[in-house]
Design a protein around this motif. Structure first.
Motif, PDB file in Angstrom:
ATOM      1  N   ASN A   1       2.135  51.881   0.495  1.00  0.00           N
ATOM      2  CA  ASN A   1       1.551  52.985   1.083  1.00  0.00           C
ATOM      3  C   ASN A   1       2.897  53.720   2.068  1.00  0.00           C
ATOM      4  O   ASN A   1       3.563  52.927   2.653  1.00  0.00           O
ATOM      5  N   THR A   2       2.957  54.954   1.942  1.00  0.00           N
ATOM      6  CA  THR A   2       4.098  55.452   2.932  1.00  0.00           C
ATOM      7  C   THR A   2       3.726  56.631   3.630  1.00  0.00           C
ATOM      8  O   THR A   2       2.491  57.149   3.352  1.00  0.00           O
ATOM      9  N   VAL A   3       4.630  56.878   4.642  1.00  0.00           N
ATOM     10  CA  VAL A   3       4.198  57.989   5.675  1.00  0.00           C
ATOM     11  C   VAL A   3       5.543  58.721   5.758  1.00  0.00           C
ATOM     12  O   VAL A   3       6.650  57.924   5.262  1.00  0.00           O
ATOM     13  N   PRO A   4       5.793  59.924   6.377  1.00  0.00           N
ATOM     14  CA  PRO A   4       6.939  60.603   6.378  1.00  0.00           C
ATOM     15  C   PRO A   4       7.672  59.664   7.444  1.00  0.00           C
ATOM     16  O   PRO A   4       7.080  58.988   8.370  1.00  0.00           O
ATOM     17  N   ASN A   5       9.065  59.550   7.230  1.00  0.00           N
ATOM     18  CA  ASN A   5      10.108  58.815   7.997  1.00  0.00           C
ATOM     19  C   ASN A   5       9.822  59.095   9.549  1.00  0.00           C
ATOM     20  O   ASN A   5       9.756  58.230  10.356  1.00  0.00           O
ATOM     21  N   ALA A   6       9.629  60.235   9.999  1.00  0.00           N
ATOM     22  CA  ALA A   6       9.571  60.552  11.515  1.00  0.00           C
ATOM     23  C   ALA A   6       8.120  59.878  11.867  1.00  0.00           C
ATOM     24  O   ALA A   6       8.033  59.569  13.076  1.00  0.00           O
ATOM     25  N   ASN A   7       7.284  59.653  11.041  1.00  0.00           N
ATOM     26  CA  ASN A   7       6.028  58.919  11.599  1.00  0.00           C
ATOM     27  C   ASN A   7       5.831  57.673  11.210  1.00  0.00           C
ATOM     28  O   ASN A   7       4.813  56.931  11.615  1.00  0.00           O
ATOM     29  N   TRP A   8       6.935  56.992  10.826  1.00  0.00           N
ATOM     30  CA  TRP A   8       6.915  55.449  10.422  1.00  0.00           C
ATOM     31  C   TRP A   8       6.487  54.641  11.517  1.00  0.00           C
ATOM     32  O   TRP A   8       5.590  53.857  11.475  1.00  0.00           O
ATOM     33  N   HIS A   9       7.248  54.669  12.320  1.00  0.00           N
ATOM     34  CA  HIS A   9       6.937  53.778  13.622  1.00  0.00           C
ATOM     35  C   HIS A   9       5.654  53.940  14.366  1.00  0.00           C
ATOM     36  O   HIS A   9       4.863  53.000  14.455  1.00  0.00           O
ATOM     37  N   ASP A  10       5.188  55.106  14.349  1.00  0.00           N
ATOM     38  CA  ASP A  10       3.854  55.396  14.997  1.00  0.00           C
ATOM     39  C   ASP A  10       2.718  54.969  14.088  1.00  0.00           C
ATOM     40  O   ASP A  10       1.701  54.320  14.629  1.00  0.00           O
ATOM     41  N   ALA A  11       2.952  55.136  12.690  1.00  0.00           N
ATOM     42  CA  ALA A  11       2.017  54.712  11.796  1.00  0.00           C
ATOM     43  C   ALA A  11       1.544  53.074  11.696  1.00  0.00           C
ATOM     44  O   ALA A  11       0.491  52.992  11.644  1.00  0.00           O
ATOM     45  N   MET A  12       2.660  52.741  12.074  1.00  0.00           N
ATOM     46  CA  MET A  12       2.519  50.969  12.175  1.00  0.00           C
ATOM     47  C   MET A  12       1.832  50.728  13.554  1.00  0.00           C
ATOM     48  O   MET A  12       0.993  49.917  13.567  1.00  0.00           O
ATOM     49  N   PHE A  13       2.464  51.137  14.497  1.00  0.00           N
ATOM     50  CA  PHE A  13       2.388  50.612  15.784  1.00  0.00           C
ATOM     51  C   PHE A  13       1.101  51.236  16.567  1.00  0.00           C
ATOM     52  O   PHE A  13       0.472  50.405  17.397  1.00  0.00           O
ATOM     53  N   THR A  14       0.510  52.367  16.161  1.00  0.00           N
ATOM     54  CA  THR A  14      -0.879  52.872  16.403  1.00  0.00           C
ATOM     55  C   THR A  14      -1.868  51.810  16.109  1.00  0.00           C
ATOM     56  O   THR A  14      -2.826  51.400  16.567  1.00  0.00           O
ATOM     57  N   GLN A  15      -1.774  51.374  14.649  1.00  0.00           N
ATOM     58  CA  GLN A  15      -2.581  50.445  14.259  1.00  0.00           C
ATOM     59  C   GLN A  15      -2.269  49.063  14.713  1.00  0.00           C
ATOM     60  O   GLN A  15      -3.523  48.257  15.067  1.00  0.00           O
TER      61      GLN A  15
END
Length: 478
Positions: A102-116
């Motif tokens: 599963n992928t997210v835009p590069n700019a959102n990558w860190h937050d997509a993981m660390f919010t979870q």
């Protein structure tokens, strides 16, 4: 492309949207979330000594039931490559398992993981982390300690010690070293560094040998070829784009980002060497780039090369494969015609020969259910085998095992692969600390501002030093 690959590619677009939506949902429900998966960790975001639980040394019994093993990464070609490769090869051993990247835009990558991670509940089992993300994930207790598993299942002697350290160790040793007593939290997935991409038909077959020479060659090429810019490189204020560009120039001109032992940034990054590097970047290199390139990152640099509008460019090797596709470039109708015009080389040297460390490792979520933790461990064991690493190389991946890096399967798979093999011993990373996300944001913002004329170079670098030092000092040091 097979029908199965088309189906996965089509469904993957939906998963990209769902991953972003899931991140938003987790953020909205964070206050209400009190637990995670079966491996919930007693981690406190404010506790720098926290760590996730340890994975078993022996892979637990695997299920025979259908199972989806999910990764999270950012949207770029290696993500699709991994999904296609794993579903073609891993399923030969585990036919009941489907791999979803599963992928997210590069700019959102860190937050997509660390919010979870902050919610202690993830919809992914394996997080693909930048090397600098590891400290934050470990101190939050969000990824498993896999030291015992690695000792029992992985041929660690088959790797350059620095690559094992960079993609898995915490706390991390100085660049080029591995601390055998430190714990391991990940294994290499994709190696990477920058390659210099140059127009052989415009500047000649031999690439520039020094950074100063490269700038002069680019300037002359721009003067001789109206409409073609001398340089194309990352400048965007997002992810680590502008920061990696400055850090690369800083390293080559003998600068340092910090004194790790003393936790000192101010007075180090903005010393004489650091200021010289910023001056060269802004006043010598920036004028050789195309108008409007102040927000360029990976895709924009590749587009400039493919459109024939750059004499010399710098990009990550793992993102450069599309440049050889005749359907994506105006430089030739065949791969051979393209390679008559394009050359790929290691970065020129200057006062040093250092190059940026790229690539990422695989890390198991501390909140994944037990059966998917077992599968993730098995996948890691499988992926790091010599024959699989060579197949990964042949498919277009960048392996980290030395035997795979030196193999014909890798070196003959692409004209830039020898560049990576020759660059491994030259790599230098950034700060591998829990404060990384804030440090990189400060540097990106200020370097981008200097490149776009919003700040003068000296002020921008002094602001980086002062603001980054405040982050470290405000958190009680390291």
């Amino acid at each position: 492309m097979s029908n199965a690959q088309r189906d996965r590619r089509s469904s993957r677009q939906g998963r990209t949207v769902r991953a972003a939506a899931a991140t938003t949902l987790v953020a909205l429900t964070l206050a209400a979330c009190g637990g995670g998966g079966d491996n919930d960790a007693d981690a406190d975001d404010g506790n720098a000594d926290a760590a996730g639980p340890a994975a078993p040394a022996t892979i637990p019994e695997l299920t025979d039931e259908p199972l989806d093993l999910s990764f999270i990464w950012f949207e770029w070609p290696p993500a699709q490559l991994l999904e296609d490769f794993a579903n073609a090869e891993y399923t030969k051993e585990r036919p009941n398992v489907t791999i979803n990247v599963n992928t997210v835009p590069n700019a959102n990558w860190h937050d997509a993981m660390f919010t979870q991670f902050a919610a202690r509940q993830t919809d992914f089992d394996i997080a693909v982390l930048d090397s600098q993300h590891i400290g934050e994930a470990v101190t939050n207790g969000s990824i498993l300690d896999i030291t015992d598993f690695i000792n029992e299942n992985i041929e660690t002697d088959a790797y350059d010690p620095y690559l094992l350290a960079a993609y898995g160790q915490y706390p991390q040793a100085e660049t080029g070293q591995r601390d055998e007593s430190a714990s391991m939290y990940g294994l290499p997935l994709l190696g990477d560094t920058w390659t210099m991409i140059y127009r052989k038909d415009l500047i000649g077959d031999e690439p520039p040998e020094t950074w100063d020479e490269m700038i002069e060659v680019a300037r002359q090429c721009q003067e001789d070829n109206p409409g073609v810019s001398g340089l194309a490189f990352h400048q965007a204020n997002g992810s680590d784009a502008a920061a990696v560009t400055y850090n690369t120039v800083n390293a080559l001109y003998g600068g340092n980002l910090w004194n790790r032992a003393e936790g000192q940034i101010e007075g180090v990054i903005n010393d004489e060497a650091g200021q010289r590097a910023m001056d060269i970047l802004v006043n010598d290199m920036k004028p050789l780039t195309a108008p409007g390139s102040g927000n360029w990152f990976i895709d924009e640099v590749n587009a400039a090369v493919a459109q024939g509008s750059a004499c010399i460019a710098f990009n990550w090797i793992a993102a450069s494969g599309g440049l050889l596709d005749p359907a994506q470039t105006v430089l030739g109708e065949t791969r051979e015609e393209i390679l008559e015009k394009l050359g790929f080389a290691t970065l020129p040297t200057q006062d040093t020969d250092l190059v940026p460390l790229g690539g990422m490792g695989m890390h198991i979520s501390a909140y994944a259910p037990d059966e998917r933790v077992a599968e993730a461990l098995n996948f890691m064991r499988w992926f790091e085998q010599e024959d699989i690493q060579k197949k990964w190389a042949e498919a277009g991946g960048v392996p980290s095992r030395t035997d795979a890096l030196e193999s014909p399967e890798f070196l003959e798979a692409g004209p830039f692969n020898q560049v990576y093999a020759d660059s491994v011993s030259r790599q230098r990373d950034m700060w591998n600390v829990p404060e990384y996300a804030r440090l990189i944001d400060i540097e990106n913002t200020n370097v981008n501002a200097a490149l776009n004329g919003a700040k003068d170079p000296e002020t921008a670098l002094d602001d980086i030093a002062r603001e980054q030092q405040a982050v470290l000092d405000g958190d009680g040091g390291l």
